[in-house]
Scaffold this active site. Structure first.
Site: not given
Ligand SMILES: [Zn+2]
Length: 186
Positions: A153, A149-150, A57, A107-108, A62
């Site tokens: 953000h 999670h998304e 995701g 997480c990226l 991000q």
């Molecule tokens: Zn993340």
């Protein structure tokens, strides 16, 4: 569910923890963006970036775009079919029931690390698609975890903030050697 599948779009740089946009509450996408080139290009670039970074995701903050847009996909499991790349705009998430479970997340924007995070087992998300259509999604397990999670953000929250204890935090290489489980997330 409609999917966007344009992998030819440009990829964008993923910002990392410390960049102030990751801690900002993102703005709702305005009504006149729906069906616009601007929104579909953002969505296409987010999907291309998610695939190129091998994430499950990605949220718009991000890539330093402080808008309430997220993309994700869910791989096939024994019990459930895969969910193709999905774009949700202005999502509103609420838990269904109080049942929570721990699962490993990465997480990226926090590269190289994994940690155990409690998430609701089932959630309901109301959102818009790129064309403005309203959708309502009920998700369980990994699907619900990705959505939590998304959407976090979009409120400036990262998974580290949700960990019950920092003691489970580990480097990905060590995690793969000693703890690897199926319920990981990027
Ligand atoms: Zn993340």
């Amino acid at each position: 569910m409609p999917v966007a599948d344009d992998v030819s779009a440009a990829t964008r740089d993923v910002i990392r923890l410390g960049h102030p946009v990751l801690r900002r509450v993102a703005e709702p996408v305005p009504e006149d963006w729906f069906s616009s080139e601007r929104l579909s290009q953002l969505a296409d670039e987010m999907i291309a970036t998610m695939h190129s970074e091998e994430g499950a995701g990605l949220a718009a903050p991000q890539i330093a775009e402080s808008w309430r847009v997220l993309v994700y996909w869910v791989p096939e499991t024994e019990d459930e079919e895969a969910i193709g790349p999905t774009v949700l705009v202005n999502p509103e998430l609420r838990p269904v029931g109080s049942n929570q479970e721990d699962g490993w997340e990465g997480c990226l924007s926090v590269p190289g690390l994994r940690g155990l995070v409690p998430r609701y087992h089932r959630v309901k998300v109301k959102a818009r698609l790129v064309d403005g259509k309203k959708v309502s999604i009920t998700a369980d397990g990994f699907h619900a975890r990705v959505l939590q999670h998304e959407t976090d953000h979009l409120d400036g929250i990262v998974y580290l903030d949700r960990m019950t204890s920092p003691k489970s935090l580990c480097y990905e290489e060590e995690w793969e050697k000693s703890i690897l489980k199926e319920d990981d997330i990027d």
